[in-house]
Design an enzyme around this catalytic site. Structure first.
Site, short mmCIF file in Angstrom:
data_model
loop_
_atom_site.label_atom_id
_atom_site.label_comp_id
_atom_site.label_asym_id
_atom_site.label_seq_id
_atom_site.Cartn_x
_atom_site.Cartn_y
_atom_site.Cartn_z
N LYS A 57 106.39 10.39 106.24
CA LYS A 57 106.28 8.93 106.24
C LYS A 57 107.65 8.26 106.18
O LYS A 57 107.78 7.13 106.67
CB LYS A 57 105.37 8.45 105.12
CG LYS A 57 105.89 8.56 103.71
CD LYS A 57 104.88 7.98 102.73
CE LYS A 57 105.40 8.06 101.30
NZ LYS A 57 105.70 9.44 100.88
N LEU A 102 110.01 16.23 115.62
CA LEU A 102 111.18 16.09 116.49
C LEU A 102 112.27 17.10 116.11
O LEU A 102 112.63 17.22 114.94
CB LEU A 102 111.75 14.67 116.38
CG LEU A 102 110.78 13.55 116.77
CD1 LEU A 102 111.40 12.20 116.48
CD2 LEU A 102 110.38 13.67 118.23
N GLY A 151 105.01 9.05 97.59
CA GLY A 151 103.91 10.01 97.59
C GLY A 151 102.67 9.47 98.25
O GLY A 151 102.73 8.65 99.19
N ILE A 208 104.96 14.39 104.23
CA ILE A 208 104.26 14.44 105.51
C ILE A 208 105.02 13.76 106.64
O ILE A 208 104.57 13.78 107.78
CB ILE A 208 102.85 13.83 105.42
CG1 ILE A 208 102.93 12.33 105.12
CG2 ILE A 208 102.00 14.53 104.38
CD1 ILE A 208 101.60 11.63 105.29
N LYS A 249 112.37 0.79 99.63
CA LYS A 249 111.54 1.74 98.88
C LYS A 249 111.68 1.37 97.41
O LYS A 249 112.72 1.62 96.81
CB LYS A 249 111.98 3.18 99.13
CG LYS A 249 111.13 4.16 98.33
CD LYS A 249 111.05 5.52 98.98
CE LYS A 249 110.06 6.39 98.23
NZ LYS A 249 109.73 7.62 98.95
N GLY A 285 106.02 3.40 100.24
CA GLY A 285 105.52 3.86 98.96
C GLY A 285 106.05 5.22 98.60
O GLY A 285 106.76 5.87 99.37
N ASP A 319 115.40 8.46 99.96
CA ASP A 319 114.81 8.13 101.26
C ASP A 319 115.55 6.98 101.96
O ASP A 319 115.59 6.94 103.19
CB ASP A 319 113.34 7.77 101.09
CG ASP A 319 112.50 8.99 100.73
OD1 ASP A 319 112.94 10.11 101.02
OD2 ASP A 319 111.40 8.82 100.17
#
Length: 209
Positions: free
Chosen positions: A15, A185, A102, A13, A32, A100, A43
């Protein structure tokens, strides 16, 4: 040390982009703890690219799992046992942004969810939510799951195209503050993210809800 945990109502989404913008805005360290799926990158590599933070402020994961799946399944496939004692918050000078894996109730193991881990830490959480159809239910359920475990909620941040009613009703029904909405963006770069974050996200006192 001040800690903010970034979680989401679902995977994919945005994050990680939000966490990158938050870490950059605060000049924070980023961590992470569990990365599941590293092709082509994880990530933390994305956050390093988008935040412009010094390499020393992008901390290595406690678990870096090859399989792109829920952490409990990725660990099983990779032959790894996830232990709570390896998930202690790292001690750093200044703020720490933790991302986090998920959604809130994604399992880390057979007995532990991400929300359980957040409760163990006892640090304030920012919930990232889509603005699109379905987000009311997902967001309210996520907030209930966090509250039922006593997790402090610093606020909700929306990600996506504007949807005035969803952005109004969720904070109202949940009794949480809205931190604003980060638009999609294009192009997505350190400069466009920093500009959008400064313009759209309200961080007046994020560590004290």
């Amino acid at each position: 040390m001040s800690v903010l945990v970034v979680t989401g109502t679902d995977t994919g989404i945005g994050k990680t982009v939000f966490a990158a913008g938050l870490a950059a805005a605060l000049g924070a360290h980023y961590w992470k703890p569990i990365q599941a799926g590293v092709e082509p990158d994880g990530d933390k590599e994305e956050v390093a690219r988008l935040s412009g933070l010094p390499a020393a402020q992008i901390l290595p994961e406690a678990y870096r799992l090859a399989t792109p799946a829920s952490p409990h399944l990725a660990a099983r496939i990779d032959g790894v046992t996830i232990a709570l004692d390896r998930l202690a918050l790292p001690q750093v000078d200044g703020p720490l942004v933790v991302e986090g894996a998920g959604g809130v109730l994604v399992p880390i193991s057979e007995t532990l969810s991400m929300a359980d881990l957040f409760a163990h830490w006892g640090q304030p959480v920012i919930l990232c939510a889509r603005t699109a159809l379905g987000t009311i239910n997902h967001s309210l359920l996520s907030i209930e799951a966090l509250r039922s475990r006593g997790v402090p909620i610093a606020g909700i941040a929306f990600i996506g195209e504007a949807h005035a009613e969803n952005e109004r009703i969720i904070p109202l029904l949940a009794g949480v503050r809205s931190l604003g909405r980060l638009p999609l963006l294009d192009p997505l770069s350190p400069a466009t993210l920093a500009q959008a974050f400064a313009a759209h996200i309200r961080l007046s006192d994020p560590f004290n809800g």
